[in-house]
Structures are given as C-alpha cells and as structure tokens.
Design a protein around this motif. Structure first.
Motif: not given
Length: 70
Positions: A5-15
């Motif tokens: 939460x609080x991250x925009x793509x592509x960060x959630x996918x990377x996580x």
C-alpha cells in the motif's frame, strides 16, 4: 505478507517478485491500494504458477491471496 500500500506500479509487482524468489511460499497475501497493481500482480502470479483470490477490503484497498498451484 507483502504490504505494498502506498506504492505505485511497478513497485508492488517488484516486491511480490522478490518475496516469491526469496521464499517460494505456498500462499502469499499481498495488500495494495492501486487497481493497476491488482492487475499486474495477478498477471505475474498467473505466469508464476499461482492462483489469485482478490478481495476489496476498503475503498480502493485490496487483499490478494496468491496460492501455489499443484
């Protein structure tokens, strides 16, 4: 659990990719607050051998449960 939460793509996918690579979990819960992340994580999960259950837990907040396919 991955709280993206609080991250925009592509960060959630990377996580999620990092967690799947690190621990290869049978199940993984992911929290996001971006519809684009829901779509992209679902696509990644499908290509990685996971089924995805999506629940909207609040306005524009989602819980994705990734379950390893047999």
């Amino acid at each position: 659990m991955v709280d993206a939460r609080g991250y925009s793509c592509p960060m959630p996918v990377v996580m999620v990719q990092k967690e799947v690579s690190r621990s290869a979990p049978d199940q993984l819960e992911v929290l996001v607050d971006d519809r684009c992340a829901v779509e992209n994580i679902s696509r990644f999960a499908g290509h990685s051998g996971y089924a995805v259950e999506i629940r909207e837990v609040a306005d524009d907040e989602f819980s994705l449960l990734l379950t390893k396919l047999p």
